[in-house]
Write a protein that holds these residues in place. Structure first.
Motif, PDB file in Angstrom:
ATOM      1  N   MET A   1       0.984  -1.204  -0.036  1.00  0.00           N
ATOM      2  CA  MET A   1       0.011  -0.145   0.005  1.00  0.00           C
ATOM      3  C   MET A   1       0.867   1.080   0.124  1.00  0.00           C
ATOM      4  O   MET A   1       2.046   1.242   0.534  1.00  0.00           O
ATOM      5  CB  MET A   1      -0.852  -0.020   1.243  1.00  0.00           C
ATOM      6  CG  MET A   1      -1.745   1.144   1.330  1.00  0.00           C
ATOM      7  SD  MET A   1      -2.861   1.159   2.513  1.00  0.00           S
ATOM      8  CE  MET A   1      -3.390   2.681   2.610  1.00  0.00           C
ATOM      9  N   PHE A   2       0.368   2.326  -0.777  1.00  0.00           N
ATOM     10  CA  PHE A   2       1.148   3.529  -0.665  1.00  0.00           C
ATOM     11  C   PHE A   2       0.176   4.676  -0.434  1.00  0.00           C
ATOM     12  O   PHE A   2      -1.008   4.463  -0.762  1.00  0.00           O
ATOM     13  CB  PHE A   2       1.924   3.819  -1.985  1.00  0.00           C
ATOM     14  CG  PHE A   2       1.079   4.000  -3.171  1.00  0.00           C
ATOM     15  CD1 PHE A   2       0.833   5.172  -3.491  1.00  0.00           C
ATOM     16  CD2 PHE A   2       0.549   2.962  -3.865  1.00  0.00           C
ATOM     17  CE1 PHE A   2      -0.170   5.485  -4.670  1.00  0.00           C
ATOM     18  CE2 PHE A   2      -0.367   3.264  -4.893  1.00  0.00           C
ATOM     19  CZ  PHE A   2      -0.761   4.381  -5.196  1.00  0.00           C
ATOM     20  N   LEU A   3       0.656   5.972   0.036  1.00  0.00           N
ATOM     21  CA  LEU A   3      -0.089   7.029   0.330  1.00  0.00           C
ATOM     22  C   LEU A   3       0.831   8.217  -0.318  1.00  0.00           C
ATOM     23  O   LEU A   3       1.760   8.326   0.148  1.00  0.00           O
ATOM     24  CB  LEU A   3      -0.608   7.048   1.687  1.00  0.00           C
ATOM     25  CG  LEU A   3      -1.187   8.715   1.913  1.00  0.00           C
ATOM     26  CD1 LEU A   3      -2.872   8.425   1.374  1.00  0.00           C
ATOM     27  CD2 LEU A   3      -1.317   8.737   3.586  1.00  0.00           C
ATOM     28  N   ILE A   4       0.208   8.985  -1.364  1.00  0.00           N
ATOM     29  CA  ILE A   4       0.850  10.273  -1.531  1.00  0.00           C
ATOM     30  C   ILE A   4      -0.028  11.150  -1.266  1.00  0.00           C
ATOM     31  O   ILE A   4      -1.141  11.240  -1.962  1.00  0.00           O
ATOM     32  CB  ILE A   4       1.587  10.121  -3.068  1.00  0.00           C
ATOM     33  CG1 ILE A   4       2.341   8.814  -3.396  1.00  0.00           C
ATOM     34  CG2 ILE A   4       2.073  11.366  -3.459  1.00  0.00           C
ATOM     35  CD1 ILE A   4       2.529   8.609  -4.877  1.00  0.00           C
TER      36      ILE A   4
ATOM     37  N   ASN B   1      -5.366  -3.777  -4.106  1.00  0.00           N
ATOM     38  CA  ASN B   1      -4.807  -3.504  -5.547  1.00  0.00           C
ATOM     39  C   ASN B   1      -5.475  -2.613  -6.473  1.00  0.00           C
ATOM     40  O   ASN B   1      -5.209  -2.773  -7.598  1.00  0.00           O
ATOM     41  CB  ASN B   1      -4.385  -4.920  -5.950  1.00  0.00           C
ATOM     42  CG  ASN B   1      -3.070  -5.095  -6.622  1.00  0.00           C
ATOM     43  OD1 ASN B   1      -2.268  -4.545  -6.237  1.00  0.00           O
ATOM     44  ND2 ASN B   1      -3.110  -6.302  -7.376  1.00  0.00           N
TER      45      ASN B   1
ATOM     46  N   TYR C   1      -3.623   6.749  -3.147  1.00  0.00           N
ATOM     47  CA  TYR C   1      -3.361   5.546  -2.521  1.00  0.00           C
ATOM     48  C   TYR C   1      -3.999   4.370  -3.102  1.00  0.00           C
ATOM     49  O   TYR C   1      -4.658   4.454  -4.039  1.00  0.00           O
ATOM     50  CB  TYR C   1      -3.810   5.788  -0.868  1.00  0.00           C
ATOM     51  CG  TYR C   1      -5.300   6.006  -0.950  1.00  0.00           C
ATOM     52  CD1 TYR C   1      -6.222   4.927  -0.649  1.00  0.00           C
ATOM     53  CD2 TYR C   1      -6.109   7.383  -1.011  1.00  0.00           C
ATOM     54  CE1 TYR C   1      -7.664   5.079  -0.726  1.00  0.00           C
ATOM     55  CE2 TYR C   1      -7.378   7.604  -1.000  1.00  0.00           C
ATOM     56  CZ  TYR C   1      -8.080   6.367  -0.919  1.00  0.00           C
ATOM     57  OH  TYR C   1      -9.544   6.591  -0.771  1.00  0.00           O
ATOM     58  N   LYS C   2      -3.504   3.208  -2.522  1.00  0.00           N
ATOM     59  CA  LYS C   2      -4.005   2.137  -3.131  1.00  0.00           C
ATOM     60  C   LYS C   2      -4.661   0.926  -2.258  1.00  0.00           C
ATOM     61  O   LYS C   2      -4.020   0.884  -0.853  1.00  0.00           O
ATOM     62  CB  LYS C   2      -2.722   0.917  -3.678  1.00  0.00           C
ATOM     63  CG  LYS C   2      -3.154   0.151  -4.590  1.00  0.00           C
ATOM     64  CD  LYS C   2      -2.084  -0.805  -5.169  1.00  0.00           C
ATOM     65  CE  LYS C   2      -1.742   0.196  -6.491  1.00  0.00           C
ATOM     66  NZ  LYS C   2      -0.748  -0.626  -7.552  1.00  0.00           N
TER      67      LYS C   2
ATOM     68  N   ASN D   1       9.244   8.639   6.479  1.00  0.00           N
ATOM     69  CA  ASN D   1       8.796   8.188   5.182  1.00  0.00           C
ATOM     70  C   ASN D   1       8.323   6.922   5.086  1.00  0.00           C
ATOM     71  O   ASN D   1       7.978   6.373   3.977  1.00  0.00           O
ATOM     72  CB  ASN D   1       9.829   8.599   3.938  1.00  0.00           C
ATOM     73  CG  ASN D   1      11.056   7.577   4.124  1.00  0.00           C
ATOM     74  OD1 ASN D   1      11.105   6.933   5.227  1.00  0.00           O
ATOM     75  ND2 ASN D   1      12.107   7.699   3.352  1.00  0.00           N
ATOM     76  N   PHE D   2       8.159   6.349   6.222  1.00  0.00           N
ATOM     77  CA  PHE D   2       7.662   4.905   6.220  1.00  0.00           C
ATOM     78  C   PHE D   2       6.709   4.733   7.308  1.00  0.00           C
ATOM     79  O   PHE D   2       6.979   5.109   8.307  1.00  0.00           O
ATOM     80  CB  PHE D   2       8.709   4.030   6.373  1.00  0.00           C
ATOM     81  CG  PHE D   2       8.163   2.354   6.436  1.00  0.00           C
ATOM     82  CD1 PHE D   2       7.840   1.842   5.046  1.00  0.00           C
ATOM     83  CD2 PHE D   2       8.292   1.618   7.528  1.00  0.00           C
ATOM     84  CE1 PHE D   2       7.278   0.475   5.284  1.00  0.00           C
ATOM     85  CE2 PHE D   2       7.875   0.588   7.738  1.00  0.00           C
ATOM     86  CZ  PHE D   2       7.554  -0.220   6.490  1.00  0.00           C
TER      87      PHE D   2
ATOM     88  N   ASP E   1      -5.999   1.349  -7.724  1.00  0.00           N
ATOM     89  CA  ASP E   1      -5.772   2.957  -7.179  1.00  0.00           C
ATOM     90  C   ASP E   1      -7.011   3.754  -6.555  1.00  0.00           C
ATOM     91  O   ASP E   1      -7.859   3.657  -7.703  1.00  0.00           O
ATOM     92  CB  ASP E   1      -4.911   3.413  -8.636  1.00  0.00           C
ATOM     93  CG  ASP E   1      -3.599   2.701  -8.821  1.00  0.00           C
ATOM     94  OD1 ASP E   1      -2.940   2.234  -7.738  1.00  0.00           O
ATOM     95  OD2 ASP E   1      -3.157   2.625  -9.883  1.00  0.00           O
TER      96      ASP E   1
END
Length: 77
Positions: free
Chosen positions: A1-4, A61, A57-58, A23-24, A63
């Protein structure tokens, strides 16, 4: 998972961005990441402060993208 997290201001706004606390962020964590920013309205009294934001974010799976604008900053900014 990511978050921008993206944000933007009009050109008459000066921005100072401090480093993020990390950053994590581990999955299923109660921890938080913070980052401070300072904005200066160079046309104070002529134009109001507004901030546009976008969060990408995801999940499962797929977006996702959320976006909006903040216009209700306290008077005097």
């Amino acid at each position: 998972m990511f978050l921008i997290f993206f944000f933007s201001f009009f050109q008459f706004i000066q921005l100072q961005l401090d480093p993020a606390s990390s950053n994590f962020l581990p999955a299923n964590s109660n921890e938080e990441i913070t980052q401070s920013l300072t904005v200066t309205n160079t046309q104070h009294g002529q134009k109001t402060l507004a901030m546009r934001m976008r969060i990408a974010y995801k999940v499962n799976n797929q977006d996702k993208l959320e976006q909006g604008q903040v216009n209700n900053f306290p008077p005097g900014l």
